[in-house]
Design an enzyme around this catalytic site. Sequence first.
Site, PDB file in Angstrom:
ATOM      1  N   HIS A   1     -14.620  -0.679 -35.364  1.00 31.76           N
ATOM      2  CA  HIS A   1     -15.414   0.503 -35.675  1.00 31.76           C
ATOM      3  C   HIS A   1     -15.828   0.514 -37.140  1.00 31.76           C
ATOM      4  O   HIS A   1     -16.140   1.544 -37.707  1.00 31.76           O
ATOM      5  CB  HIS A   1     -14.640   1.781 -35.332  1.00 31.76           C
ATOM      6  CG  HIS A   1     -13.978   1.705 -33.990  1.00 31.76           C
ATOM      7  ND1 HIS A   1     -12.680   1.285 -33.842  1.00 31.76           N
ATOM      8  CD2 HIS A   1     -14.450   1.936 -32.759  1.00 31.76           C
ATOM      9  CE1 HIS A   1     -12.378   1.256 -32.556  1.00 31.76           C
ATOM     10  NE2 HIS A   1     -13.418   1.646 -31.873  1.00 31.76           N
TER      11      HIS A   1
HETATM   12  S1  FES Z   1     -12.046   0.441 -37.239  1.00 35.39           S
HETATM   13 FE1  FES Z   1     -11.338   1.179 -35.315  1.00 35.39          FE
HETATM   14  S2  FES Z   1      -9.693  -0.157 -34.976  1.00 35.39           S
HETATM   15 FE2  FES Z   1     -10.369  -0.826 -36.909  1.00 35.39          FE
END
Ligand code: FES
Lengths: 182, 510
Positions: free
Chosen positions: A147
């Site tokens: 993410h």
């Molecule tokens: S940014 Fe969501 S798990 Fe690493």
Amino acid sequence: MSAHTQSDHDKDGETRRDFMALVAGAFGAVGAAIAAWPLINSLNPAKDTLALATIEVELSEIPVGTAKTVMWRGKPVFIRHRTPEQIEAARSVATQSLIDKEADEQRVKKPEWLVTVGVCTHLGCVPAGQKESDNHGDFGGWFCPCHGSHYDTSGRIRKGPAPKNLAVPPYEFLSDTKIKIG
Amino acid sequence: MGSGHREPFENPVVEWIDSRMPIFTLLNKEYGVFPVPRNFNYFWNFGAIAGFMLVVMIATGLFLAMHYTADTDLAFDSVERIMRDVNGGWLIRYIHMNGASFFFIAVYIHIFRGMYYGSYKKPRELLWILGSLIFLLMMATAFLGYVLPWGQMSLWGATVITGFFTAIPFVGEDLQTLLLGGFAVDNPTLTRFFALHFLLPFVIFAVVFLHVWALHVSGSNNPLGIEPKGPQDTLPFHPYYTMKDSFGLLVFIIIYCVFIFFMPDALGHPDNYIKADPLVTPAHIVPEWYFLPFYAILRAITFNMNLYFLAGFAILAVLLVEFVWRKKPVYIPSASAGIALLAVGGLLALIGFTGDSCARIDAAWLEANAGFKGLCGALQGLPFMSAETAPVSAKLGGVLAMFGSVALLFVLPWLDTHPVRSARYRPLYRVCFLLLVVIFLILGYVGSQPADAAIAGIPLILVGLAGTGYYYAYFLLILPLLGRFEKAKPLPESIHEAVLGKQIKAETKI
Ligand code: FES
Ligand code: HEM
């Protein structure tokens, strides 16, 4: 239900039977909960899982500017032999401006060795950045592809959804070139 | 069961059994002569289709389990062995794998059917709740099953999903360890997931039984949403609907077979044919398609809910209850007080949201926009604005929003207070509902894309947030409002009149 004699009733019309039923029900519920506990507890980490909880790592094999990944408790641990520039980059930012306010000095035992758990504090992916060719993110450390969390050269979260810095596992130096994790 | 009057059967064996245990009488009553509205359309096929899929999943799953090994060293290879060496193993696996997708297709259509025709309304609330429970159990079962082949998506999907639990304050980490049986998704996790994946379908089976029981007490709804008034409005289940269900099922199976035989991996992810590696995270983790809209809701919450935001939110919630859910406000004396509170609540929420967002705005962009820089500086100077003091972190907020979106299904019968069931007679409801379906599909698309993707310059995260907003507004705001103010079109007198209306008029002329 059977009729009760007058002496069964107290003044509120409750009977001793009502009381007995309550007590029996309560004991039954507690008994069921106690019986369920061993079943639930069996789901907790077993002794052999916990036994793998310490490992030793030889550091002399890790040249300056590279990193090594080892497994500890089923999780990757990042060991990075930092360059002077990386140490400088980690120490020159104001701690107050960080998301999770930790100074680099608090996160290492020896400045050139950074040891962190390689698990993104957002939802648990393994950030990229161990290899030279990896994406290191905007802050020269690690980048989590899941993410989009960016970690700096001290493993601190600088940008993205992760709430905390990469965790530092408990470890100690056994000699100048050997550490024990766990 | 069975103590009442019983018609004897002609076949002596059937009669011998039935006189001792009236199972044939029961079957005939519930599935033979059972009266069903005469005006079903093809949307009413999907319950039977879902039931068929459950049987398919249990049958194929049982035989897969005979060849499968739940051990991190062996699981991936045992599935490959099923694909290559076990006689017809590839077929059984492809039926099971695509079966999960087609089970979800059937159930999604079944749920949206119920929403369009108001099937959740009195007296079918319990029937609806049992259905929602089945949906929840199916999601759990499919998630557990997807971990079993132990490919890259199995491992990392499981890591991300169980990572949600760490968002729970105080006990989150311990709960996750308890769930996994260790500190990461590993062998103890795989073995328990297999056991649970084997068990849950039978739990679903039991709930389906209750679901059908409740259905046979209240009887079926129908496209008009009015109750049958007598025999002229109904048909016996057999042969009319056994035939219609069989026909629809056959069409469904043909499409299902096209996938099984010609594009078996179209709905899956190629990375799951790479053996799980705890050291390498795939560049882009996506769940199975049927989870995508909920995954988009999970990711839509990227901001921390600080005290300002939560206070504003609480005020808005009180206003919702007072002015929308209640006919007359109880605690708020006047409309002008309500408007003042609306302004205060909205402003607080906005301050909280903006202040938190400032922490994530690109620094270079801020430099270039002096006005915003000043605003952000001022807002972030306020006490309790920082991420650490926010009671609900972005992570927890996302998890709550996702579970909440499923929880709303359970209470739907009490959110939609309108007395008319079918959307055919509720023009406004119809538009709002169809919009919900479109937005649900858009959310699915958003969920399938990387977190930082954008379309025409609009970040998809914002699309996801807007979609999540509509989803919640539909249930909590639009439905209660429509329940109070929407004027329905006139309902037909009875089912047979609506269905045969023209014919009756034509016949009376002759
Ligand atoms: S940014 Fe969501 S798990 Fe690493
Ligand atoms: C509600 C019904 C069910 C659903 C939705 C479901 C879903 C799934 C899914 C999505 C997979 C992963 C497929 C893949 O990618 O390979 C899977 C695998 C598996 N399931 Fe199920 N399943 C169901 C019922 C069952 C039952 C009843 C059993 C056992 C009796 C079973 C046994 C297995 C086994 C052994 C695997 C691993 C082999 C494989 O990956 O193909 N399943 N299931």
